[in-house]
Design a protein around this motif. Sequence first.
Motif, PDB file in Angstrom:
ATOM      1  N   HIS A 146       0.838  -1.867   0.385  1.00 42.70           N
ATOM      2  CA  HIS A 146       0.024  -0.562   0.152  1.00 42.70           C
ATOM      3  C   HIS A 146       0.614   1.264   0.021  1.00 42.70           C
ATOM      4  O   HIS A 146       0.536   2.045   0.032  1.00 42.70           O
ATOM      5  CB  HIS A 146      -0.578  -0.409   1.292  1.00 42.70           C
ATOM      6  N   HIS A 147       1.787   1.200   0.622  1.00 39.78           N
ATOM      7  CA  HIS A 147       2.527   2.278   0.450  1.00 39.78           C
ATOM      8  C   HIS A 147       3.438   2.318  -1.168  1.00 39.78           C
ATOM      9  O   HIS A 147       3.153   3.388  -1.592  1.00 39.78           O
ATOM     10  CB  HIS A 147       4.649   1.507   0.912  1.00 39.78           C
TER      11      HIS A 147
ATOM     12  N   GLN B   1       1.650   1.624  -4.025  1.00 40.28           N
ATOM     13  CA  GLN B   1       0.275   2.546  -4.598  1.00 40.28           C
ATOM     14  C   GLN B   1       0.173   3.932  -4.298  1.00 40.28           C
ATOM     15  O   GLN B   1      -0.444   4.462  -4.285  1.00 40.28           O
ATOM     16  CB  GLN B   1      -0.978   1.337  -4.358  1.00 40.28           C
ATOM     17  N   SER B   2       0.139   3.997  -2.666  1.00 46.58           N
ATOM     18  CA  SER B   2      -0.108   5.335  -2.449  1.00 46.58           C
ATOM     19  C   SER B   2       0.592   6.405  -3.110  1.00 46.58           C
ATOM     20  O   SER B   2       0.669   7.634  -3.208  1.00 46.58           O
ATOM     21  CB  SER B   2      -0.199   5.815  -0.942  1.00 46.58           C
TER      22      SER B   2
END
Length: 318
Positions: free
Chosen positions: A277-278, A280-281
Amino acid sequence: MTPTDLQSVRDHIASRIIGQQAFIDSMLVCLLSDGHLLVEGMPGLAKTTAVKALAEALEGDFHRIQFTPDLLPSDLIGTDIYRHDKGEFEFRQGPLFHNLLLADEVNRAPAKVQSALLEAMAEHQITVGQRTYPLPQLFMVLATQNPVEQEGTYHLPEAQLDRFLMQAVVTYPTREEELQILELDGRQQKQNYDPPAKRLSQAELFAMRRAVAELYLDPKLHSYIVDLVQATRQPKLYDKDLGRWCRFGASPRASIALARCARARAWLDGDDFVAPHHIQSVAPEILRHRILLTFEAEAEGITTDAFIKKLLSLVAIP
């Protein structure tokens, strides 16, 4: 060094602008990743104010250049001046030799001026004639630009866009935020700006960068990063529509940027390792200025962010 050591920087920026938390995070991620930031938004959205607030909170030289159509490359780089008393030429440094450079409305200058930034942004050095001059160890370009639909703007060359680590997009504030902006402006008219409680030293910043670089990134996530970037070049392998929409994909600089910025994002979140998720962010701000869409996509109203969002949903997470 820990993320709390950046709190004074965050607090000072927050004292100057209302909202725009994603924009502030982008500035800090770029700062920790030793990269350059391109900020796009309509006039009057506090882009310049936020960049100046960041410069005020850091130890180092700051210079602002207002980009205009009549700007020359020597106005950025500097030039050789003939000294009659010495009988020789002497190089006079330009604004690029400062630690933090605000290139205000960067896309209002023609391409020959933009080319003056290429070597500086990629290699932290400048070549004039037969001599090469190193730039300071802390060198960061923060450039603001107006949307290309605005009068008097130019498209930035793809070679220069690729040298920006991230591109942040600043949007209009909400109604509640705009009310707070009016209150803040009223207070600031009655008193001078408060200086930052503590300026972040360059030694502290470099220590933070080392801590970010040492953050664990699993080899499987290396593969995920490369798959994402490869997917921008061969989108038809993932989806028929993606294949129709993309004209050119991202360069290997995007893979490097994803790894660097994902580490910085994880460090700012207080995590000990990088998670999917890092990646993707930070992916939209790293890819949006490196992807060129087809005319067909533009005719269908497909934006770069919409393309990236669909791409992220299709590439498998390890």
